[in-house]
Design a protein around this motif. Sequence first.
Motif, PDB file in Angstrom:
ATOM      1  N   ALA A 249       0.817  -1.222   0.000  1.00 31.44           N
ATOM      2  CA  ALA A 249       0.000   0.000   0.000  1.00 31.44           C
ATOM      3  C   ALA A 249       0.845   1.264   0.000  1.00 31.44           C
ATOM      4  N   GLY A 250       2.111   1.146   0.335  1.00 28.29           N
ATOM      5  CA  GLY A 250       2.957   2.339   0.399  1.00 28.29           C
ATOM      6  C   GLY A 250       4.322   2.101  -0.198  1.00 28.29           C
ATOM      7  N   GLN A 251       4.386   2.003  -1.512  1.00 31.20           N
ATOM      8  CA  GLN A 251       5.645   1.720  -2.219  1.00 31.20           C
ATOM      9  C   GLN A 251       6.383   3.034  -2.503  1.00 31.20           C
ATOM     10  N   ASN A 252       6.881   3.675  -1.429  1.00 27.97           N
ATOM     11  CA  ASN A 252       7.470   5.005  -1.567  1.00 27.97           C
ATOM     12  C   ASN A 252       8.948   5.078  -1.213  1.00 27.97           C
ATOM     13  N   GLY A 253       9.612   3.936  -1.206  1.00 25.95           N
ATOM     14  CA  GLY A 253      11.038   3.922  -0.934  1.00 25.95           C
ATOM     15  C   GLY A 253      11.845   4.497  -2.085  1.00 25.95           C
ATOM     16  N   TYR A 254      13.115   4.734  -1.849  1.00 23.11           N
ATOM     17  CA  TYR A 254      13.972   5.393  -2.839  1.00 23.11           C
ATOM     18  C   TYR A 254      14.301   4.472  -4.012  1.00 23.11           C
ATOM     19  N   TYR A 255      14.516   3.195  -3.722  1.00 26.09           N
ATOM     20  CA  TYR A 255      14.814   2.197  -4.752  1.00 26.09           C
ATOM     21  C   TYR A 255      13.675   1.190  -4.841  1.00 26.09           C
ATOM     22  N   VAL A 256      13.571   0.537  -6.005  1.00 31.79           N
ATOM     23  CA  VAL A 256      12.610  -0.540  -6.213  1.00 31.79           C
ATOM     24  C   VAL A 256      13.385  -1.810  -6.568  1.00 31.79           C
ATOM     25  N   ILE A 257      13.052  -2.916  -5.923  1.00 34.01           N
ATOM     26  CA  ILE A 257      13.638  -4.211  -6.257  1.00 34.01           C
ATOM     27  C   ILE A 257      12.533  -5.122  -6.769  1.00 34.01           C
ATOM     28  N   VAL A 258      12.717  -5.668  -7.966  1.00 36.43           N
ATOM     29  CA  VAL A 258      11.745  -6.574  -8.563  1.00 36.43           C
ATOM     30  C   VAL A 258      12.381  -7.955  -8.718  1.00 36.43           C
ATOM     31  N   THR A 259      11.693  -8.957  -8.204  1.00 36.57           N
ATOM     32  CA  THR A 259      12.082 -10.349  -8.421  1.00 36.57           C
ATOM     33  C   THR A 259      10.985 -11.008  -9.242  1.00 36.57           C
ATOM     34  N   ALA A 260      11.363 -11.603 -10.372  1.00 35.46           N
ATOM     35  CA  ALA A 260      10.377 -12.208 -11.272  1.00 35.46           C
ATOM     36  C   ALA A 260      10.997 -13.426 -11.937  1.00 35.46           C
ATOM     37  N   HIS A 261      10.159 -14.280 -12.515  1.00 32.02           N
ATOM     38  CA  HIS A 261      10.694 -15.443 -13.218  1.00 32.02           C
ATOM     39  C   HIS A 261      10.000 -15.646 -14.556  1.00 32.02           C
ATOM     40  N   LYS A 262      10.717 -16.271 -15.445  1.00 32.75           N
ATOM     41  CA  LYS A 262      10.193 -16.595 -16.770  1.00 32.75           C
ATOM     42  C   LYS A 262       9.213 -17.752 -16.628  1.00 32.75           C
ATOM     43  N   PRO A 263       8.034 -17.667 -17.258  1.00 29.33           N
ATOM     44  CA  PRO A 263       7.061 -18.769 -17.135  1.00 29.33           C
ATOM     45  C   PRO A 263       7.699 -20.102 -17.488  1.00 29.33           C
ATOM     46  N   PRO A 264       7.495 -21.127 -16.681  1.00 29.69           N
ATOM     47  CA  PRO A 264       8.166 -22.422 -16.874  1.00 29.69           C
ATOM     48  C   PRO A 264       7.885 -23.081 -18.215  1.00 29.69           C
ATOM     49  N   GLN A 265       6.703 -22.816 -18.801  1.00 21.07           N
ATOM     50  CA  GLN A 265       6.341 -23.499 -20.029  1.00 21.07           C
ATOM     51  C   GLN A 265       6.770 -22.742 -21.264  1.00 21.07           C
ATOM     52  N   ALA A 266       7.515 -21.639 -21.076  1.00 18.12           N
ATOM     53  CA  ALA A 266       7.898 -20.817 -22.223  1.00 18.12           C
ATOM     54  C   ALA A 266       8.782 -21.594 -23.188  1.00 18.12           C
ATOM     55  N   THR A 267       8.592 -21.354 -24.487  1.00 23.78           N
ATOM     56  CA  THR A 267       9.402 -21.982 -25.509  1.00 23.78           C
ATOM     57  C   THR A 267      10.033 -20.918 -26.392  1.00 23.78           C
ATOM     58  N   SER A 268      11.012 -21.314 -27.160  1.00 20.72           N
ATOM     59  CA  SER A 268      11.688 -20.395 -28.069  1.00 20.72           C
ATOM     60  C   SER A 268      11.199 -20.634 -29.482  1.00 20.72           C
ATOM     61  N   GLY A 269      10.617 -19.610 -30.100  1.00 23.98           N
ATOM     62  CA  GLY A 269      10.174 -19.724 -31.480  1.00 23.98           C
ATOM     63  C   GLY A 269      11.325 -20.057 -32.406  1.00 23.98           C
ATOM     64  N   TYR A 270      12.462 -19.463 -32.167  1.00 21.27           N
ATOM     65  CA  TYR A 270      13.659 -19.728 -32.977  1.00 21.27           C
ATOM     66  C   TYR A 270      14.026 -21.206 -32.918  1.00 21.27           C
ATOM     67  N   SER A 271      14.032 -21.777 -31.717  1.00 22.77           N
ATOM     68  CA  SER A 271      14.377 -23.189 -31.552  1.00 22.77           C
ATOM     69  C   SER A 271      13.368 -24.089 -32.256  1.00 22.77           C
ATOM     70  N   ASN A 272      12.076 -23.714 -32.198  1.00 19.85           N
ATOM     71  CA  ASN A 272      11.047 -24.517 -32.852  1.00 19.85           C
ATOM     72  C   ASN A 272      11.233 -24.538 -34.360  1.00 19.85           C
ATOM     73  N   VAL A 273      11.502 -23.361 -34.948  1.00 20.06           N
ATOM     74  CA  VAL A 273      11.707 -23.266 -36.397  1.00 20.06           C
ATOM     75  C   VAL A 273      12.951 -24.054 -36.805  1.00 20.06           C
ATOM     76  N   GLU A 274      14.019 -23.903 -36.025  1.00 23.42           N
ATOM     77  CA  GLU A 274      15.262 -24.611 -36.325  1.00 23.42           C
ATOM     78  C   GLU A 274      15.049 -26.129 -36.274  1.00 23.42           C
ATOM     79  N   ARG A 275      14.291 -26.596 -35.278  1.00 21.90           N
ATOM     80  CA  ARG A 275      14.027 -28.030 -35.154  1.00 21.90           C
ATOM     81  C   ARG A 275      13.247 -28.548 -36.355  1.00 21.90           C
ATOM     82  N   ILE A 276      12.231 -27.779 -36.804  1.00 19.86           N
ATOM     83  CA  ILE A 276      11.421 -28.203 -37.959  1.00 19.86           C
ATOM     84  C   ILE A 276      12.279 -28.279 -39.218  1.00 19.86           C
ATOM     85  N   LEU A 277      13.133 -27.280 -39.430  1.00 15.36           N
ATOM     86  CA  LEU A 277      14.010 -27.273 -40.603  1.00 15.36           C
ATOM     87  C   LEU A 277      14.953 -28.469 -40.586  1.00 15.36           C
TER      88      LEU A 277
END
Length: 375
Positions: A249-277
């Motif tokens: 409710a009060g995010q008024n500090g001088y710095y902001v720290i964000v911790t986040a993660h990449k969705p576990p099921q994410a895939t790479s379009g580049y890798s998919n195209v390369e695999r098909i080729l």
Amino acid sequence: MAAPIYDKSYGKAKIATHEFMEYESEKLNKLIKKLKQDGNDQIAIDIGCGTGRHSFVMARHFKTVFAYDFSPNMIDEANRIRRDREIQNICFFVNDFEYEKLIDEQQFYGKCDLVVASFGMGSFVEDSNSMLRRFYDWLKPGGYLFISFYNANSITLNVTPTWRDSALVAQIDKDNNSLEVNLTPKTRFNIFCKLFDTGIEGPINRIFNVDSISTYPMIMALLPNNLLENEFAHAAFVVADKTLAENKAGQNGYYVIVTAHKPPQATSGYSNVERILQDLNAEYEVLEHQPVLSMEDVKREVGPLAKCIIKTLLIRHKDTEEFVAVLLQSEKRLDMNRVADLLGVNRYHIHFAREKEILQLNLKREFQNETGESL
């Protein structure tokens, strides 16, 4: 020439800055231990590593650490420390993250367990969207991002203390998008600073799963440094600021720290195209080019072939949560009213699918903005 005195000076005399550095280190160390326990301890990246403050900690837990800074002097100092400590698993490089392809980037593309951009580094990059997408692409599915910014909602930007004895090393100049750093009375410099606000938080939420956002410090950032030199006052305000740091409710500090993660099921379009080729035994050639973040970028890089490009846009129904794919010539814009008519739905019940929604479909990743332009 700040590098030789950086570790000795930065955050030592100014107590609010010192306490943020300690707080940030505590949060990062907890995340590193979690990754270690889960067996995600192969590759870590440190962007804006300076003299390696976090890099050396990461090296104790990860098999390989790649660390980058645009300052040759900082990297020289980091390598001197590395040699003195006989550490073998850190690679320090002089690289300007925003404007250059990183040395050895292909070695960790899509393989990183952790990407760190600490001590306000997120605010020093002008193109936040490009920065976040690069971090996303480096991380493996489930990999973590730890990034900090200077805060646009800091209470210090709305209150002007009557004293000049600031407890902070760096002072935000919001009007000029800059940061004045007072390393010592004789060592001062100004750098670009883009403050954290909804314009940055939105893109993070769209492509990452956010685990926590905290701001720190709030009270100490307002106080004179000599008051915090009192042991009792110092201890009391540290406790108060740590309590406030996690208060959504009060995010008024001088710095902001964000911790986040990449969705576990994410895939790479580049890798998919390369695999098909490869499965089709097709002959193909990989052409290196600068990142393309809009159709105008694609036209600039690809040239006349751009007229042959078809972009795929995904539309999502808000109520049924169904998706519709629309294929469109690259230079044309999508008429959402026409799409609504064709689907027989209310225009306000459909919207362009967000990146995080697309990733959950396990499809090739396509970014688009609200005008329907593929990114």
